[in-house]
Write a protein that holds these residues in place. Structure first.
Motif, PDB file in Angstrom:
ATOM      1  N   THR A 272      14.253 -20.055  30.304  1.00 46.94           N
ATOM      2  CA  THR A 272      12.821 -19.863  30.066  1.00 46.94           C
ATOM      3  C   THR A 272      12.677 -18.715  29.078  1.00 46.94           C
ATOM      4  OG1 THR A 272      12.662 -18.363  31.965  1.00 46.94           O
ATOM      5  CG2 THR A 272      12.142 -20.682  32.343  1.00 46.94           C
ATOM      6  N   GLU A 273      11.610 -18.750  28.321  1.00 47.31           N
ATOM      7  CA  GLU A 273      11.382 -17.726  27.298  1.00 47.31           C
ATOM      8  C   GLU A 273      10.506 -16.609  27.850  1.00 47.31           C
ATOM      9  OE1 GLU A 273       9.765 -19.664  23.881  1.00 47.31           O
ATOM     10  OE2 GLU A 273      11.755 -20.180  23.079  1.00 47.31           O
ATOM     11  N   HIS A 274      10.943 -15.386  27.609  1.00 41.43           N
ATOM     12  CA  HIS A 274      10.148 -14.212  27.979  1.00 41.43           C
ATOM     13  C   HIS A 274       9.783 -13.448  26.704  1.00 41.43           C
ATOM     14  CE1 HIS A 274       8.743 -10.530  29.824  1.00 41.43           C
ATOM     15  NE2 HIS A 274       9.643  -9.853  29.133  1.00 41.43           N
ATOM     16  N   TYR A 275       8.486 -13.247  26.488  1.00 38.48           N
ATOM     17  CA  TYR A 275       8.024 -12.510  25.315  1.00 38.48           C
ATOM     18  C   TYR A 275       7.928 -11.022  25.653  1.00 38.48           C
ATOM     19  CZ  TYR A 275       6.805 -16.581  22.455  1.00 38.48           C
ATOM     20  OH  TYR A 275       6.856 -17.712  21.685  1.00 38.48           O
ATOM     21  N   ALA A 276       8.873 -10.228  25.135  1.00 35.55           N
ATOM     22  CA  ALA A 276       8.752  -8.769  25.263  1.00 35.55           C
ATOM     23  C   ALA A 276       7.658  -8.260  24.332  1.00 35.55           C
ATOM     24  CB  ALA A 276      10.075  -8.097  24.927  1.00 35.55           C
ATOM     25  N   LEU A 277       7.495  -8.941  23.195  1.00 34.63           N
ATOM     26  CA  LEU A 277       6.404  -8.684  22.251  1.00 34.63           C
ATOM     27  C   LEU A 277       5.911 -10.026  21.725  1.00 34.63           C
ATOM     28  CD1 LEU A 277       7.940  -5.761  20.146  1.00 34.63           C
ATOM     29  CD2 LEU A 277       6.023  -5.544  21.742  1.00 34.63           C
ATOM     30  N   LYS A 278       4.601 -10.120  21.510  1.00 35.49           N
ATOM     31  CA  LYS A 278       4.054 -11.404  21.061  1.00 35.49           C
ATOM     32  C   LYS A 278       3.010 -11.181  19.970  1.00 35.49           C
ATOM     33  CE  LYS A 278       2.250 -15.780  22.851  1.00 35.49           C
ATOM     34  NZ  LYS A 278       1.831 -16.517  24.063  1.00 35.49           N
ATOM     35  N   ASN A 279       3.385 -11.556  18.744  1.00 40.06           N
ATOM     36  CA  ASN A 279       2.479 -11.557  17.594  1.00 40.06           C
ATOM     37  C   ASN A 279       1.773 -10.205  17.410  1.00 40.06           C
ATOM     38  OD1 ASN A 279       3.127 -14.305  17.336  1.00 40.06           O
ATOM     39  ND2 ASN A 279       1.442 -14.914  18.677  1.00 40.06           N
TER      40      ASN A 279
ATOM     41  N   MET B 293       0.841  -1.203   0.000  1.00 43.56           N
ATOM     42  CA  MET B 293       0.000   0.000   0.000  1.00 43.56           C
ATOM     43  C   MET B 293       0.874   1.250   0.000  1.00 43.56           C
ATOM     44  SD  MET B 293      -2.802  -1.299   2.800  1.00 43.56           S
ATOM     45  CE  MET B 293      -3.572   0.310   2.891  1.00 43.56           C
ATOM     46  N   LYS B 294       0.607   2.173  -0.935  1.00 44.90           N
ATOM     47  CA  LYS B 294       1.463   3.335  -1.098  1.00 44.90           C
ATOM     48  C   LYS B 294       1.374   4.312   0.061  1.00 44.90           C
ATOM     49  CE  LYS B 294       1.573   3.229  -6.148  1.00 44.90           C
ATOM     50  NZ  LYS B 294       1.305   3.968  -7.402  1.00 44.90           N
ATOM     51  N   ASP B 295       0.232   4.334   0.762  1.00 45.03           N
ATOM     52  CA  ASP B 295       0.067   5.321   1.833  1.00 45.03           C
ATOM     53  C   ASP B 295       0.522   4.804   3.191  1.00 45.03           C
ATOM     54  OD1 ASP B 295      -1.979   3.473   2.118  1.00 45.03           O
ATOM     55  OD2 ASP B 295      -3.407   4.951   2.901  1.00 45.03           O
ATOM     56  N   VAL B 296       1.111   3.608   3.241  1.00 44.24           N
ATOM     57  CA  VAL B 296       1.579   3.032   4.507  1.00 44.24           C
ATOM     58  C   VAL B 296       3.025   3.440   4.749  1.00 44.24           C
ATOM     59  CG1 VAL B 296       2.098   0.914   5.744  1.00 44.24           C
ATOM     60  CG2 VAL B 296      -0.017   1.094   4.448  1.00 44.24           C
ATOM     61  N   ALA B 297       3.278   4.048   5.929  1.00 48.87           N
ATOM     62  CA  ALA B 297       4.635   4.445   6.301  1.00 48.87           C
ATOM     63  C   ALA B 297       5.353   3.324   7.043  1.00 48.87           C
ATOM     64  CB  ALA B 297       4.598   5.710   7.157  1.00 48.87           C
ATOM     65  N   ILE B 298       4.627   2.663   7.957  1.00 48.74           N
ATOM     66  CA  ILE B 298       5.217   1.581   8.763  1.00 48.74           C
ATOM     67  C   ILE B 298       4.223   0.423   8.815  1.00 48.74           C
ATOM     68  CG2 ILE B 298       6.060   0.905  11.049  1.00 48.74           C
ATOM     69  CD1 ILE B 298       6.708   3.868  11.546  1.00 48.74           C
ATOM     70  N   LYS B 299       4.710  -0.773   8.535  1.00 52.41           N
ATOM     71  CA  LYS B 299       3.866  -1.971   8.629  1.00 52.41           C
ATOM     72  C   LYS B 299       4.550  -2.990   9.526  1.00 52.41           C
ATOM     73  CE  LYS B 299       1.462  -5.523   5.933  1.00 52.41           C
ATOM     74  NZ  LYS B 299       0.205  -5.349   6.674  1.00 52.41           N
ATOM     75  N   ILE B 300       3.863  -3.387  10.582  1.00 49.81           N
ATOM     76  CA  ILE B 300       4.357  -4.390  11.528  1.00 49.81           C
ATOM     77  C   ILE B 300       3.515  -5.649  11.336  1.00 49.81           C
ATOM     78  CG2 ILE B 300       4.713  -4.942  13.968  1.00 49.81           C
ATOM     79  CD1 ILE B 300       6.461  -2.679  12.927  1.00 49.81           C
ATOM     80  N   ASP B 301       4.169  -6.738  10.982  1.00 50.25           N
ATOM     81  CA  ASP B 301       3.454  -7.966  10.636  1.00 50.25           C
ATOM     82  C   ASP B 301       3.880  -9.119  11.542  1.00 50.25           C
ATOM     83  OD1 ASP B 301       1.874  -9.822   9.339  1.00 50.25           O
ATOM     84  OD2 ASP B 301       3.220 -10.054   7.624  1.00 50.25           O
ATOM     85  N   ASP B 302       3.053  -9.431  12.541  1.00 53.72           N
ATOM     86  CA  ASP B 302       3.237 -10.598  13.410  1.00 53.72           C
ATOM     87  C   ASP B 302       4.612 -10.603  14.094  1.00 53.72           C
ATOM     88  OD1 ASP B 302       2.061 -12.847  14.545  1.00 53.72           O
ATOM     89  OD2 ASP B 302       3.043 -14.205  13.135  1.00 53.72           O
ATOM     90  N   ILE B 303       4.968  -9.457  14.661  1.00 50.22           N
ATOM     91  CA  ILE B 303       6.277  -9.303  15.301  1.00 50.22           C
ATOM     92  C   ILE B 303       6.269  -9.922  16.701  1.00 50.22           C
ATOM     93  CG2 ILE B 303       7.801  -7.598  16.404  1.00 50.22           C
ATOM     94  CD1 ILE B 303       8.339  -7.801  13.508  1.00 50.22           C
ATOM     95  N   SER B 304       7.314 -10.680  16.998  1.00 55.55           N
ATOM     96  CA  SER B 304       7.562 -11.176  18.358  1.00 55.55           C
ATOM     97  C   SER B 304       9.028 -10.937  18.700  1.00 55.55           C
ATOM     98  CB  SER B 304       7.244 -12.665  18.488  1.00 55.55           C
ATOM     99  OG  SER B 304       5.860 -12.903  18.363  1.00 55.55           O
ATOM    100  N   LYS B 305       9.259 -10.633  19.968  1.00 53.61           N
ATOM    101  CA  LYS B 305      10.630 -10.528  20.470  1.00 53.61           C
ATOM    102  C   LYS B 305      10.736 -11.382  21.717  1.00 53.61           C
ATOM    103  CE  LYS B 305      14.887  -9.113  20.810  1.00 53.61           C
ATOM    104  NZ  LYS B 305      15.902  -9.604  19.863  1.00 53.61           N
ATOM    105  N   ILE B 306      11.601 -12.413  21.639  1.00 53.40           N
ATOM    106  CA  ILE B 306      11.734 -13.381  22.728  1.00 53.40           C
ATOM    107  C   ILE B 306      13.129 -13.263  23.333  1.00 53.40           C
ATOM    108  CG2 ILE B 306      11.574 -15.812  23.370  1.00 53.40           C
ATOM    109  CD1 ILE B 306       9.957 -16.215  20.728  1.00 53.40           C
ATOM    110  N   TYR B 307      13.162 -13.167  24.644  1.00 53.19           N
ATOM    111  CA  TYR B 307      14.441 -13.178  25.357  1.00 53.19           C
ATOM    112  C   TYR B 307      14.575 -14.480  26.136  1.00 53.19           C
ATOM    113  CZ  TYR B 307      14.950  -8.195  24.367  1.00 53.19           C
ATOM    114  OH  TYR B 307      15.089  -6.986  23.734  1.00 53.19           O
ATOM    115  N   LYS B 308      15.786 -15.033  26.128  1.00 53.38           N
ATOM    116  CA  LYS B 308      16.062 -16.229  26.916  1.00 53.38           C
ATOM    117  C   LYS B 308      16.542 -15.812  28.300  1.00 53.38           C
ATOM    118  CE  LYS B 308      17.359 -19.081  22.924  1.00 53.38           C
ATOM    119  NZ  LYS B 308      18.446 -19.878  22.295  1.00 53.38           N
ATOM    120  N   LEU B 309      15.882 -16.298  29.329  1.00 55.09           N
ATOM    121  CA  LEU B 309      16.239 -15.958  30.702  1.00 55.09           C
ATOM    122  C   LEU B 309      16.912 -17.156  31.362  1.00 55.09           C
ATOM    123  CD1 LEU B 309      12.990 -14.082  31.817  1.00 55.09           C
ATOM    124  CD2 LEU B 309      15.043 -13.156  30.714  1.00 55.09           C
ATOM    125  N   TYR B 310      18.150 -16.956  31.795  1.00 57.22           N
ATOM    126  CA  TYR B 310      18.930 -18.032  32.427  1.00 57.22           C
ATOM    127  C   TYR B 310      19.000 -17.791  33.926  1.00 57.22           C
ATOM    128  CZ  TYR B 310      20.523 -18.878  27.649  1.00 57.22           C
ATOM    129  OH  TYR B 310      20.583 -19.142  26.305  1.00 57.22           O
TER     130      TYR B 310
END
Length: 418
Positions: free
Chosen positions: A38-45, A1-18
């Motif tokens: 253990t997995e920590h989701y800072a962002l999920k989908n 889409m030409k009018d879209v500046a930023i598109k976020i598609d199903d973003i996840s950020k997982i950190y491993k916690l020891y």
């Protein structure tokens, strides 16, 4: 889409916690067959789109994933999964002084930051005077930035970010460091950006600024995108998040309610250093602040109504008790308040163990900002004034406003020009 500046598609950020550093080493060397983290989701989908020319706010409690999301958009962090698409040149102000070389002067850091953003030396030189004037740090512009105060840092960093003429501006809480005059100048620049059709992504805990400047707001909670919509709707939803009243089945609180937790006051943000005193012949056992939709909250939108309720238990027979509240600013100046005697509403006589529920309903015309609430139950015995129970500065009241006039409250003037 030409009018879209930023598109976020199903973003996840997982950190491993020891649990301990050696577990990280064991995993890196592949010498353990067990899962050592253990997995920590800072962002999920998380998915959403921002259109060109929009000013979009992102709100949420600490730890909801706001800053992580901005760092992924700007390329500072990589997402664990999902895709990010950006159309346009980004200027980001994520952390105070990020990208500055402490040994360089202010002038040298302007060139350094501009180059990092992707501008040519000629483009930076064309904007140099505007940047210096906007930063307004005087002769310090020629001094190493290691000599700067935190306020000077943010002035210079914001001056570079906003005057270098980006297509997309991303700001994460950086304005809270500058003084009120610098903030006013920055917000004026926001207005200019909006008029010129620039895209702004704005993260802030200042809900009044979110309400005033944002065309749309995204609400995050615990790494999940809860909802997106108008500023007013998202602020109402955010108030529920703050007191664990969100009804979304994926965001339900794990708090098990007890009789104590059913009290109104346990769903508010309470001052831990409240001054409570009196002879306790009567005692304020509970209180609550309710917005115009009946939600318990410390946050209210200017121009709407809110209701203050308190429950008072009587430990003695009292003639004509007086119920009161006072609202002060953060400097301790009493702004407004009333009591049942002023309002000519009273209880003739109480009995031992009697509980009375008192409600004060009013429209909020206070300017946007932070205030402190005090409650009291007093009266006269044998002609002498008596304090049964007072709670000083028991909790804060945040007024959210997209229009502040002069002084403490809004006269709601109607203006005609002929």
């Amino acid at each position: 889409m030409k009018d879209v500046a930023i598109k976020i598609d199903d973003i996840s950020k997982i950190y491993k916690l020891y649990q301990k550093p050696t577990d990280r080493l064991k995993e890196a060397l592949g010498i353990s067959k067990k899962l050592l983290y253990t997995e920590h989701y800072a962002l999920k989908n998380v998915s959403f789109s921002i259109h060109k020319g929009e000013t979009v706010g992102i709100i949420g409690t600490n730890g909801s994933g706001k800053s992580t999301l901005l760092k992924i958009i700007t390329g500072v962090l990589n997402a664990s999964k999902g895709n990010t698409t950006v159309h346009g040149r980004i200027s980001a102000l994520l952390e105070l002084g990020a990208g500055f070389n402490m040994e360089y002067t202010g002038i040298e850091n302007i060139y350094l930051n501009g180059t990092m953003i992707g501008f040519t030396r000629e483009e930076i030189e064309n904007k140099l005077n505007d940047i210096i004037q906007f930063a307004d740090i005087g002769d310090f512009i020629n001094q190493p930035v290691k000599t700067y105060s935190s306020g000077m840092f943010v002035r210079l960093a914001f001056a570079v970010a906003i005057n270098i003429n980006p297509e997309i501006l991303i700001v994460d809480e950086a304005l809270s460091v500058g003084d009120v005059f610098f903030q006013a100048k920055c917000y004026k620049k926001f207005e200019e950006f909006k008029e010129r059709g620039k895209t702004i992504l704005f993260v802030s805990h200042d809900l009044s600024s979110i309400a005033k400047y944002c065309d749309r707001v995204i609400l995050l909670n615990r790494g999940n995108l809860v909802a997106e919509g108008s500023a007013a709707d998202m602020i109402d939803l955010y108030k529920k998040v703050l007191v664990n009243q969100l009804d979304d089945e994926n965001q339900k609180s794990d708090i098990v309610k007890t009789n104590m937790q059913d009290q109104w006051k346990n769903r508010l943000i309470i001052n831990p250093n409240t001054n409570s005193y009196g002879n306790y012949l009567a005692e304020i056992i509970d209180f609550g602040l309710f917005d115009d939709k009946g939600n318990i909250t410390n946050n209210f939108i200017k121009g709407r109504t809110f209701t203050l309720k308190m429950k008072v238990k009587f430990n003695a027979e009292i003639q004509d008790p007086i119920f009161a509240f006072t609202i002060k600013d953060l400097r301790g100046t009493e702004i407004t308040g009333t009591n049942s005697m002023i309002e000519k509403i009273g209880v003739l006589k109480t009995q031992i163990d009697m509980v009375k529920e008192i409600s004060f309903m009013q429209k909020i015309d206070l300017q946007g900002g932070e205030y402190l609430l005090s409650l009291g139950c007093t009266g006269y015995r044998a002609g002498d004034f008596d304090v049964y129970h007072r709670l000083y500065d028991i909790c804060n009241i945040t007024v959210i406003s997209d229009k502040n006039t002069i002084g403490y409250y809004d006269m709601n003037s109607i203006v005609n020009i002929k």
